[in-house]
Design an enzyme around this catalytic site. Structure first.
Site, mmCIF file in Angstrom:
data_model
loop_
_atom_site.group_PDB
_atom_site.id
_atom_site.type_symbol
_atom_site.label_atom_id
_atom_site.label_comp_id
_atom_site.label_asym_id
_atom_site.label_seq_id
_atom_site.Cartn_x
_atom_site.Cartn_y
_atom_site.Cartn_z
ATOM 1 N N LYS A 159 0.656 -1.259 -0.079
ATOM 2 C CA LYS A 159 0.090 -0.013 -0.046
ATOM 3 C C LYS A 159 0.855 1.288 -0.055
ATOM 4 C CE LYS A 159 -3.527 -2.212 2.875
ATOM 5 N NZ LYS A 159 -2.874 -3.357 3.431
ATOM 6 N N ARG A 233 -9.964 7.647 2.012
ATOM 7 C CA ARG A 233 -10.013 7.079 3.456
ATOM 8 C C ARG A 233 -11.150 7.773 4.351
ATOM 9 N NH1 ARG A 233 -4.119 7.022 6.294
ATOM 10 N NH2 ARG A 233 -5.311 6.555 7.829
ATOM 11 N N PHE A 234 -11.771 7.297 4.824
ATOM 12 C CA PHE A 234 -13.155 7.551 5.565
ATOM 13 C C PHE A 234 -12.728 7.957 6.868
ATOM 14 C CE2 PHE A 234 -13.283 2.881 5.587
ATOM 15 C CZ PHE A 234 -13.152 2.726 7.155
ATOM 16 N N ASP A 320 -12.224 -14.511 3.642
ATOM 17 C CA ASP A 320 -11.275 -13.902 4.714
ATOM 18 C C ASP A 320 -11.666 -12.454 5.244
ATOM 19 O OD1 ASP A 320 -8.498 -13.771 5.322
ATOM 20 O OD2 ASP A 320 -7.996 -12.123 4.053
ATOM 21 N N GLY A 323 -11.356 -10.075 11.560
ATOM 22 C CA GLY A 323 -11.597 -8.935 12.777
ATOM 23 C C GLY A 323 -11.010 -7.492 12.231
ATOM 24 N N LYS A 324 -10.098 -7.676 11.545
ATOM 25 C CA LYS A 324 -9.433 -6.194 11.144
ATOM 26 C C LYS A 324 -9.944 -5.916 9.709
ATOM 27 C CE LYS A 324 -5.010 -5.457 11.880
ATOM 28 N NZ LYS A 324 -5.388 -4.739 13.202
ATOM 29 N N ASN A 325 -11.268 -6.381 9.307
ATOM 30 C CA ASN A 325 -11.895 -5.946 8.346
ATOM 31 C C ASN A 325 -12.852 -5.243 8.566
ATOM 32 O OD1 ASN A 325 -10.912 -8.405 6.070
ATOM 33 N ND2 ASN A 325 -9.786 -6.203 6.518
#
Length: 449
Positions: A159, A233-234, A320, A323-325
């Site tokens: 990224k 980016r929100f 996939d 928990g980080k999504n």
């Protein structure tokens, strides 16, 4: 009181929020909010596990910070470039902490975060330079620019954080050196050749969600001419006023941070999915995710958002979704569900495991989710089963109405469109099946669950 061996200060724009201490020999962390921040009526805690007015133990602080760091190959690159071990959370956040996910900047203790550095001409990135750097990723990491590592958001994929006052395809892009903050995340195609057309895959899934009225982040495809996914980016809002353009940072945390779990617990089966390891399910699960509603300021709205998020993953075949999504905005009153991201049809890549990151009931196999699994999921997560039916029907109707149109109306290349059409076919079939089994699930007697 003895001063910690190492210290960092936490800043929100130009406000000193907290001081963080670190003792490396015993891996001990401490955090103290400033009096000015605690007394502010609009102040908020970093996370539910690090409250404003209660002393916090070491482990939650480390877990919160660890969750801000990249993972996998990206972490290898960053650690190597900084000359620190991958396990050295303090060293990594000290190097990368000026532009993380959320609102805060991590600065060396004593550095005045309220003073803007002397203004210099922002470092612009042209499409030609970006294309060249993407092509060199195997020998020269995309995260490193001008001798400085700049990737500080979580995740496995390459990224690049950039500032653009508008769409990156139309507006100039710059590296986000303070006082600039990044407005977009750029994700090129993965280096792994087994994941072809991932940019088009994610772009379609995100665009379909948006078309269905679901709260997905805004995405576009930037071509260098290589395809790059540009994600707005929100947790950033650009303002234009008499002082010029500036970016407001908003604080968000993911479900691992909200649950006070390390990044390794982002999968429900946190030990592994093979043999006896599959019996351990201490990571982020759907019931644990819904349990975070205890901290929510809009419980009914966020419950519905979580339900729709979980069902949409089944429709597109995103095994996939971990928990980080799923993330939350943080404010003084509590948590509020944030827009969605990382929506990908993983089932299009048969060489990878399609075990679900979070089970529906006790079922991790996407193809084996039947009526009982869906009813079990609803029971464990406190979801009315008639609401479940209505939402599955809403998804079915929306996919049938919009999926093909989204695929045909977007600027995909022929090879990309071939993959996207496969996602459309899968989503149509899956949405129909999901609606049918939701009706069956609604008729299962509660005493059998």
């Amino acid at each position: 009181m003895k001063q910690p061996t190492h210290q960092l200060s936490l800043w929100l724009h130009k406000r000193h929020v907290a001081d963080i201490g670190y003792e490396p020999l015993n891996e001990a962390w401490s955090l103290r909010y400033t009096d000015e921040w605690r007394e502010d009526l609009q102040a908020f805690a970093l996370s539910p596990a690090i409250p404003l007015n209660t002393e916090c133990s070491s482990a939650p602080i480390r877990r919160f910070i660890e969750n801000l760091l990249p993972e996998g190959r990206a972490l290898d690159i960053v650690a190597s470039a900084q000359g620190v071990a991958k396990s050295n959370v303090y060293g990594l956040i000290r190097a990368l902490g000026t532009e993380t996910t959320g609102a805060f900047r991590f600065l060396p203790h004593g550095e005045d975060g309220s003073t803007e550095p002397a203004r210099i001409r922002p470092r612009e990135i042209t499409l030609a330079e970006l294309d060249e750097r993407i092509g060199e990723r195997e020998s020269r990491p995309l995260a490193e620019w001008d001798g400085k590592v700049r990737m500080s958001v979580a995740g496995y994929q390459d990224k690049l954080l950039v500032y653009a006052n508008g769409e990156p395809s139309e507006a100039p892009m710059f590296l986000p050196d303070f006082p600039l903050a990044s407005t977009h995340i750029l994700k090129p195609e993965p280096v792994d050749a087994r994941l072809p057309h991932m940019v088009a895959n994610e772009h379609f899934c995100m665009t379909l969600a948006k078309r269905l009225g679901l709260p997905a982040a805004i995405v576009s495809i930037l071509r260098t001419p290589r395809p790059v996914l540009a994600i707005a980016r929100f947790d950033r809002t650009t303002h234009n006023d008499t002082s010029g353009a500036w970016v407001e940072r908003k604080h968000i945390i993911d479900a691992c941070q909200a649950s006070d779990l390390p990044a390794a617990y982002k999968y429900e089966r946190n030990i592994g999915s093979v043999g006896e390891a599959a019996l351990y399910r201490d990571g982020v699960s759907l019931p644990r995710l819904f349990g975070l509603l205890a901290h929510a300021t809009r419980k009914a709205a966020d419950r519905l958002a979580m339900l729709r998020w979980a069902l949409f993953q089944l429709v597109i075949g995103n095994s996939d979704a971990h928990g980080k999504n799923f993330s939350f905005f943080v404010n003084r009153s509590g948590l509020q569900a944030a827009p969605w991201y990382d929506l990908v049809s993983v089932v299009q890549y048969p060489q990878f495991s399609h075990d679900l990151a979070m089970a529906f009931g006790d079922e991790f196999n996407l193809d084996q989710i039947k009526a009982f699994s869906l009813a079990d999921f609803a029971q464990r997560c406190g979801i009315d089963r008639q609401l479940l039916v209505r939402e599955c029907r809403r998804l079915r109707d929306g996919v049938w109405q919009h999926a093909a149109d989204v695929a045909n109306s977007q600027p995909y290349l022929p090879e990309e469109r071939e993959l996207v059409n496969k996602i459309v076919e899968f989503a149509l079939s899956q949405a129909h099946r999901l609606e049918a089994i939701s009706r069956e699930a609604s008729r299962i007697p509660p005493n059998l669950l």
